[in-house]
Write a protein that holds these residues in place. Structure first.
Motif, PDB file in Angstrom:
ATOM      1  N   GLY A  30       0.756  -1.231   0.000  1.00 44.41           N
ATOM      2  CA  GLY A  30       0.000   0.000   0.000  1.00 44.41           C
ATOM      3  C   GLY A  30       0.788   1.283   0.000  1.00 44.41           C
ATOM      4  N   VAL A  31       2.108   1.211   0.032  1.00 46.48           N
ATOM      5  CA  VAL A  31       2.927   2.429   0.004  1.00 46.48           C
ATOM      6  C   VAL A  31       2.813   3.094  -1.372  1.00 46.48           C
ATOM      7  CG1 VAL A  31       5.290   3.329   0.083  1.00 46.48           C
ATOM      8  CG2 VAL A  31       4.529   1.643   1.780  1.00 46.48           C
ATOM      9  N   GLU A  32       2.669   4.410  -1.374  1.00 46.25           N
ATOM     10  CA  GLU A  32       2.577   5.173  -2.623  1.00 46.25           C
ATOM     11  C   GLU A  32       3.924   5.843  -2.908  1.00 46.25           C
ATOM     12  OE1 GLU A  32       0.154   8.937  -4.668  1.00 46.25           O
ATOM     13  OE2 GLU A  32      -0.207   8.401  -2.567  1.00 46.25           O
ATOM     14  N   LEU A  33       4.449   5.634  -4.106  1.00 45.93           N
ATOM     15  CA  LEU A  33       5.684   6.286  -4.535  1.00 45.93           C
ATOM     16  C   LEU A  33       5.335   7.492  -5.389  1.00 45.93           C
ATOM     17  CD1 LEU A  33       8.798   6.362  -4.783  1.00 45.93           C
ATOM     18  CD2 LEU A  33       8.580   4.799  -6.741  1.00 45.93           C
ATOM     19  N   ILE A  34       5.768   8.667  -4.955  1.00 46.02           N
ATOM     20  CA  ILE A  34       5.496   9.916  -5.667  1.00 46.02           C
ATOM     21  C   ILE A  34       6.811  10.460  -6.221  1.00 46.02           C
ATOM     22  CG2 ILE A  34       4.713  12.308  -5.432  1.00 46.02           C
ATOM     23  CD1 ILE A  34       2.921  11.369  -3.127  1.00 46.02           C
ATOM     24  N   MET A  35       6.852  10.745  -7.502  1.00 46.07           N
ATOM     25  CA  MET A  35       8.050  11.326  -8.108  1.00 46.07           C
ATOM     26  C   MET A  35       7.935  12.847  -8.052  1.00 46.07           C
ATOM     27  SD  MET A  35       9.328   8.470  -8.573  1.00 46.07           S
ATOM     28  CE  MET A  35      10.902   9.098  -9.189  1.00 46.07           C
ATOM     29  N   GLY A  36       8.823  13.467  -7.313  1.00 45.69           N
ATOM     30  CA  GLY A  36       8.799  14.918  -7.172  1.00 45.69           C
ATOM     31  C   GLY A  36       9.894  15.378  -6.230  1.00 45.69           C
ATOM     32  N   LYS A  37      10.183  16.659  -6.268  1.00 40.73           N
ATOM     33  CA  LYS A  37      11.255  17.238  -5.465  1.00 40.73           C
ATOM     34  C   LYS A  37      10.658  18.009  -4.288  1.00 40.73           C
ATOM     35  CE  LYS A  37      15.204  20.380  -5.746  1.00 40.73           C
ATOM     36  NZ  LYS A  37      15.944  21.316  -6.612  1.00 40.73           N
ATOM     37  N   VAL A  38      11.038  17.631  -3.082  1.00 38.94           N
ATOM     38  CA  VAL A  38      10.543  18.298  -1.883  1.00 38.94           C
ATOM     39  C   VAL A  38      11.170  19.684  -1.770  1.00 38.94           C
ATOM     40  CG1 VAL A  38      10.540  18.244   0.645  1.00 38.94           C
ATOM     41  CG2 VAL A  38      10.050  16.161  -0.657  1.00 38.94           C
ATOM     42  N   THR A  39      10.334  20.662  -1.505  1.00 41.54           N
ATOM     43  CA  THR A  39      10.807  22.047  -1.375  1.00 41.54           C
ATOM     44  C   THR A  39      10.685  22.590   0.038  1.00 41.54           C
ATOM     45  OG1 THR A  39       8.615  22.854  -2.057  1.00 41.54           O
ATOM     46  CG2 THR A  39      10.304  22.600  -3.782  1.00 41.54           C
ATOM     47  N   ASP A  40       9.834  21.959   0.872  1.00 35.96           N
ATOM     48  CA  ASP A  40       9.667  22.484   2.234  1.00 35.96           C
ATOM     49  C   ASP A  40       9.072  21.408   3.132  1.00 35.96           C
ATOM     50  OD1 ASP A  40       9.775  24.402   4.261  1.00 35.96           O
ATOM     51  OD2 ASP A  40       7.707  25.042   3.910  1.00 35.96           O
ATOM     52  N   VAL A  41       9.577  21.366   4.356  1.00 35.09           N
ATOM     53  CA  VAL A  41       9.029  20.468   5.369  1.00 35.09           C
ATOM     54  C   VAL A  41       8.661  21.304   6.583  1.00 35.09           C
ATOM     55  CG1 VAL A  41       9.515  18.589   6.972  1.00 35.09           C
ATOM     56  CG2 VAL A  41      10.314  18.444   4.606  1.00 35.09           C
ATOM     57  N   LYS A  42       7.389  21.297   6.917  1.00 34.10           N
ATOM     58  CA  LYS A  42       6.907  21.947   8.128  1.00 34.10           C
ATOM     59  C   LYS A  42       6.382  20.877   9.072  1.00 34.10           C
ATOM     60  CE  LYS A  42       5.647  26.565   6.449  1.00 34.10           C
ATOM     61  NZ  LYS A  42       6.332  26.535   5.159  1.00 34.10           N
ATOM     62  N   ASP A  43       6.209  21.231  10.335  1.00 34.36           N
ATOM     63  CA  ASP A  43       5.597  20.299  11.266  1.00 34.36           C
ATOM     64  C   ASP A  43       4.157  20.079  10.829  1.00 34.36           C
ATOM     65  OD1 ASP A  43       7.983  20.708  12.498  1.00 34.36           O
ATOM     66  OD2 ASP A  43       7.176  21.595  14.335  1.00 34.36           O
ATOM     67  N   GLY A  44       3.895  18.878  10.302  1.00 33.38           N
ATOM     68  CA  GLY A  44       2.541  18.562   9.868  1.00 33.38           C
ATOM     69  C   GLY A  44       2.294  18.603   8.383  1.00 33.38           C
ATOM     70  N   SER A  45       3.304  18.999   7.592  1.00 32.20           N
ATOM     71  CA  SER A  45       3.084  19.040   6.143  1.00 32.20           C
ATOM     72  C   SER A  45       4.395  18.941   5.373  1.00 32.20           C
ATOM     73  CB  SER A  45       2.355  20.324   5.730  1.00 32.20           C
ATOM     74  OG  SER A  45       3.186  21.455   5.911  1.00 32.20           O
ATOM     75  N   VAL A  46       4.273  18.500   4.121  1.00 28.25           N
ATOM     76  CA  VAL A  46       5.404  18.426   3.196  1.00 28.25           C
ATOM     77  C   VAL A  46       4.973  19.046   1.877  1.00 28.25           C
ATOM     78  CG1 VAL A  46       6.914  16.909   1.858  1.00 28.25           C
ATOM     79  CG2 VAL A  46       6.376  16.345   4.238  1.00 28.25           C
ATOM     80  N   THR A  47       5.788  19.949   1.342  1.00 27.63           N
ATOM     81  CA  THR A  47       5.506  20.576   0.054  1.00 27.63           C
ATOM     82  C   THR A  47       6.517  20.072  -0.975  1.00 27.63           C
ATOM     83  OG1 THR A  47       4.631  22.548   1.132  1.00 27.63           O
ATOM     84  CG2 THR A  47       5.276  22.783  -1.171  1.00 27.63           C
ATOM     85  N   TYR A  48       6.033  19.758  -2.168  1.00 31.75           N
ATOM     86  CA  TYR A  48       6.903  19.230  -3.213  1.00 31.75           C
ATOM     87  C   TYR A  48       6.407  19.684  -4.575  1.00 31.75           C
ATOM     88  CZ  TYR A  48       3.397  15.734  -4.543  1.00 31.75           C
ATOM     89  OH  TYR A  48       2.268  15.112  -4.987  1.00 31.75           O
ATOM     90  N   VAL A  49       7.284  19.566  -5.565  1.00 31.46           N
ATOM     91  CA  VAL A  49       6.938  19.839  -6.954  1.00 31.46           C
ATOM     92  C   VAL A  49       6.961  18.520  -7.713  1.00 31.46           C
ATOM     93  CG1 VAL A  49       7.561  21.070  -9.067  1.00 31.46           C
ATOM     94  CG2 VAL A  49       7.942  22.151  -6.844  1.00 31.46           C
TER      95      VAL A  49
END
Length: 367
Positions: free
Chosen positions: A154-173
């Motif tokens: 069930g693991v999902e692999l997402i292709m993208g570059k992480v731009t920011d990590v906050k407590d509680g969220s991850v932002t990526y392109v």
């Protein structure tokens, strides 16, 4: 019922084994936990796909001895359970230290079974590890298989570059667009190897580039790993490492810091002349390798912790909520990967590491 989102940043060997062991933990329930792995290029794009793949039971210092013992055992269990001998080249090895010279000061005999090194010029040969204490995997194949097995659960692999990590969220392109996306993330695990400081700015990790080649001999060679000290015909002293795989021999040399680490693993510069040097060194050591076919010329960056006990960081990032890190394994990433993934799964799903003692690897010691 609320779902906890677990995000792993980096699909190298640490990210892949962490995803695998999270899905094998007794408390894992796909209806309660959503696990995603975000990768900028491809699975095992960096050192996880270009390392030698040596596994060692008892070569580790005080901070990683317990982890090393656990990981060595887990590698064997993984191979037995999932057909690792066929799928990722798992096998036991005899590991030797050998010294050679074009003008030997003394002579030595090759140990029984080592059939691909020239005895001429051999000055010394000593045992470093037996088939009980050293083994190997093909890192690229191992990492990809761990990720595939995690995805089956069930693991999902997402292709993208992480731009920011906050407590509680991850932002990526995403790789195929230029539009940022943000995911809720209850637990964010940074397993980005030498790219970790681009995400966790205070991470004391530097990057050492390592070149390597693989050679296919005309016929199979014995299962040996060799740590060498060679005095070449030019008079230069070198120390390549060689790992015989079932269908090829991997050769690597000393690291360098000639260039800074690029933005992503697919942009690592390979200096052909450094690979040519390894081809020549291998040929001086072995006529079988000199006559063999060079299959790959490659380079990667190793993540090196710059302070503390010298081992990797494994655990919660101090001062952050739900942010974890497992990085800085240097040349021991493959060997320590299974144990690292196992204890991280325990920390996140059970609240503590139970399989071994990783107290000296707490990120609070260096962050």
């Amino acid at each position: 019922m609320s779902t906890e989102n677990i995000t792993i940043i980096g699909a190298g060997v640490i990210g892949a084994t962490t995803a695998y062991y999270l899905t094998r933990h007794p408390k894992y329930d796909p209806s309660k936990y959503k696990i995603r792995v975000i990768e900028a290029t491809e699975v095992a794009a960096g050192a996880s796909g270009k390392a030698g793949g040596l596994l060692a039971l008892d070569w580790h210092g005080p901070s990683t001895a317990s982890l090393g013992e656990l990981s060595y055992k887990l590698h064997k269990e993984l191979a037995d359970e999932h057909g690792g001998s066929e799928k990722w080249g798992y096998r036991a090895l005899t590991t030797m230290s050998i010294s050679t010279s074009f003008k030997p000061r003394r002579t030595a005999k090759l140990p029984p079974g080592l059939d691909w090194v020239e005895e001429k010029g051999l000055e010394k040969a000593s045992l470093l590890g037996t088939e009980e204490t050293t083994a190997q995997v093909h890192p690229y194949k191992f990492t990809n298989e761990m990720m595939r097995l995690a995805q089956e659960k069930g693991v999902e692999l997402i292709m993208g570059k992480v731009t920011d990590v906050k407590d509680g969220s991850v932002t990526y392109v995403p790789k195929d667009t230029n539009e940022e996306k943000t995911l809720d993330s209850t637990h964010t695990i940074v397993t980005a190897g030498p790219w970790t400081p681009k995400i966790l700015r205070d991470a004391p990790i530097s990057a050492t580039r390592a070149h390597s080649i693989t050679i296919r001999p005309k016929k199979p060679v014995s299962a040996h790993a060799l740590f060498t000290s060679m005095t070449l015909s030019s008079g230069k002293a070198v120390a390549p490492e060689l790992y015989a795989r079932p269908d090829e021999v991997y050769v690597c040399g000393e690291g360098d810091h000639l260039t800074s680490i690029p933005e992503t693993a697919d942009k690592v510069e390979v200096i052909q002349s450094r690979c040519d040097i390894l081809v020549k060194q291998a040929g001086e050591l072995s006529s079988r390798l000199k006559e063999g076919q060079v299959l790959a010329r490659q380079a990667c960056y190793l993540p090196v912790i710059e302070r503390g006990m010298g081992g990797p960081m494994i655990g919660a990032v101090p001062g952050r909520k739900g942010v974890w890190v497992a990085a800085g394994h240097s040349c021991w990433g493959i060997s320590l990967s299974a144990g690292t993934g196992k204890v991280l799964s325990e920390m996140i799903l059970a609240g503590e590491a139970m399989s071994c003692d990783v107290g000296m690897l707490d990120p609070s010691e260096v962050l």
